[in-house]
Design a protein around this motif. Structure first.
Motif, mmCIF file in Angstrom:
data_model
loop_
_atom_site.group_PDB
_atom_site.id
_atom_site.type_symbol
_atom_site.label_atom_id
_atom_site.label_comp_id
_atom_site.label_asym_id
_atom_site.label_seq_id
_atom_site.Cartn_x
_atom_site.Cartn_y
_atom_site.Cartn_z
ATOM 1 N N ILE A 30 0.858 -1.192 0.000
ATOM 2 C CA ILE A 30 0.000 0.000 0.000
ATOM 3 C C ILE A 30 0.891 1.239 0.000
ATOM 4 O O ILE A 30 1.715 1.422 0.903
ATOM 5 C CB ILE A 30 -0.945 0.023 1.218
ATOM 6 N N ILE A 38 0.987 5.562 -0.396
ATOM 7 C CA ILE A 38 0.137 6.727 -0.140
ATOM 8 C C ILE A 38 0.883 7.981 -0.581
ATOM 9 O O ILE A 38 2.092 8.112 -0.353
ATOM 10 C CB ILE A 38 -0.220 6.844 1.358
ATOM 11 N N SER A 57 2.772 2.348 4.020
ATOM 12 C CA SER A 57 1.763 2.316 5.066
ATOM 13 C C SER A 57 2.212 1.357 6.163
ATOM 14 O O SER A 57 3.351 0.907 6.186
ATOM 15 C CB SER A 57 0.414 1.899 4.477
ATOM 16 N N GLU A 81 -1.392 -1.025 -4.309
ATOM 17 C CA GLU A 81 -2.474 -0.061 -4.089
ATOM 18 C C GLU A 81 -1.859 1.314 -3.866
ATOM 19 O O GLU A 81 -0.898 1.450 -3.102
ATOM 20 C CB GLU A 81 -3.309 -0.442 -2.865
ATOM 21 N N LEU A 122 -2.984 5.207 -2.775
ATOM 22 C CA LEU A 122 -4.057 6.029 -2.210
ATOM 23 C C LEU A 122 -3.688 7.501 -2.292
ATOM 24 O O LEU A 122 -2.539 7.871 -2.016
ATOM 25 C CB LEU A 122 -4.308 5.638 -0.751
ATOM 26 N N THR A 161 -6.555 4.617 -6.021
ATOM 27 C CA THR A 161 -7.822 4.819 -5.314
ATOM 28 C C THR A 161 -7.850 6.226 -4.756
ATOM 29 O O THR A 161 -7.007 6.593 -3.940
ATOM 30 C CB THR A 161 -7.981 3.805 -4.160
ATOM 31 N N CYS A 162 -8.799 7.019 -5.239
ATOM 32 C CA CYS A 162 -8.984 8.382 -4.736
ATOM 33 C C CYS A 162 -10.417 8.796 -5.026
ATOM 34 O O CYS A 162 -11.082 8.215 -5.893
ATOM 35 C CB CYS A 162 -7.986 9.353 -5.384
ATOM 36 N N TYR A 189 -14.364 2.150 -4.767
ATOM 37 C CA TYR A 189 -14.079 3.192 -3.770
ATOM 38 C C TYR A 189 -15.273 3.383 -2.830
ATOM 39 O O TYR A 189 -15.092 3.604 -1.629
ATOM 40 C CB TYR A 189 -13.736 4.496 -4.476
ATOM 41 N N TYR A 210 -9.290 2.963 1.981
ATOM 42 C CA TYR A 210 -8.987 4.396 1.850
ATOM 43 C C TYR A 210 -8.700 5.048 3.196
ATOM 44 O O TYR A 210 -8.039 6.093 3.253
ATOM 45 C CB TYR A 210 -10.135 5.113 1.143
ATOM 46 N N ARG A 255 -5.196 6.161 4.122
ATOM 47 C CA ARG A 255 -4.572 7.365 3.572
ATOM 48 C C ARG A 255 -4.129 8.320 4.668
ATOM 49 O O ARG A 255 -3.200 9.125 4.478
ATOM 50 C CB ARG A 255 -5.542 8.080 2.620
#
Length: 279
Positions: free
Chosen positions: A71, A73, A123, A163, A165, A187-188, A207, A216, A219
């Motif tokens: 993940i 970010i 993350s 992923e 974010l 993803t946003c 999402y 999410y 984030r």
């Protein structure tokens, strides 16, 4: 300069004169303090050296299996200029910091004068910066996602999906398409006025789903990192002027942060217990 939170290179020169023990550690020639001009010249050519050491530390953290890249970010965080806002009506910048610009926070309700730090981080279980650079405050974050993620291409395995974010400031079709090509799922929050269709509409439905919303929520990890950095180091406002100098200073901050994580790991301390290591 970063570790002792000094506000200028001249302050660094004075500090070194007052602390001969640090001169010995730094192994300066004849244990003498370099002149202000020499320190400025050295500061201007540190980037490649700093980034190479950042790569070494990140590689160590990955090989030690304490850093997970599943993940990612990203976010842009404001960093005010050392100069005050120009007072002339309609002025875009100042003579002493000509690359600083006006930017906005809180959905355009508050303005600031300076720069934005574009940061990409990991993350949980370990939140650390992976890539970063500085842009003038008036530039849009949406145009900086691709060059930012490209900086960690050497870290990513092409056979593994990731992923990514981000907030609504990164929503654009070309960002979505580019990420999909390199097996990254962006993803946003999406803008439904763009008449989404096909895979992009499916991404919007993900999402909005419970699983997408749970993902999410991660984030906010980058908000914690940004708060940690600003609490420990002088990056708002930056202590130096000019885009290149600000970028070099941010590189130094990130190297020190990564070095502190490495120190904590090798000494069996809590990995995020960094503030106690900074003077």
């Amino acid at each position: 300069m970063v570790a002792y939170r000094l506000t200028s290179i001249r302050g660094l020169e004075r500090f070194l004169n007052e602390h001969p023990e640090i001169l010995i550690i730094c192994e300066f020639k004849n244990n003498k303090v370099p002149s202000y001009r020499t320190l400025c010249r050295r500061f201007g050519c540190l980037d490649n050296w700093i980034l190479e050491w950042c790569r070494i530390v990140l590689t160590f953290l990955i090989d030690s299996k304490i850093l997970n890249l599943k993940i990612l970010i990203t976010d842009g965080t404001p960093g005010r200029s050392r100069n005050k806002k120009p007072k002339v009506l309609g002025a875009r910048t100042t003579l002493t910091d000509q690359e600083a610009r006006f930017g906005f926070t809180k959905w355009g309700r508050e303005s600031f004068f300076g720069y934005k730090s574009m940061i990409l981080c990991s993350s949980e279980p370990l939140i650390v910066p992976l890539a970063w650079y500085v842009i003038p405050a008036n530039q849009q974050e949406v145009n900086n996602l691709i060059p930012l993620v490209s900086k960690i291409s050497w870290l990513l395995d092409k056979d593994i999906g990731y992923e990514l974010l981000g907030d609504s400031g990164f929503d654009a079709q070309y960002n979505y398409d580019w990420c999909r090509e390199i097996k990254i799922r962006l993803t946003c929050p999406l803008n439904m006025r763009n008449r989404l269709k096909g895979p992009r509409l499916e991404r919007y439905q993900f999402y909005k789903s419970n699983l997408g919303q749970k993902l999410y929520q991660r984030r906010t990890d980058i908000e914690r990192l940004n708060g940690h950095l600003k609490d420990m180091f002088l990056i708002d406002p930056f202590p130096v002027r000019g885009l290149k100098n600000v970028n070099t200073y941010l590189n130094s901050v990130m190297l020190l942060y990564l070095a502190a994580v490495y120190y904590n790991f090798t000494n069996r301390r809590p990995l995020r217990k960094i503030k106690s290591l900074i003077a």
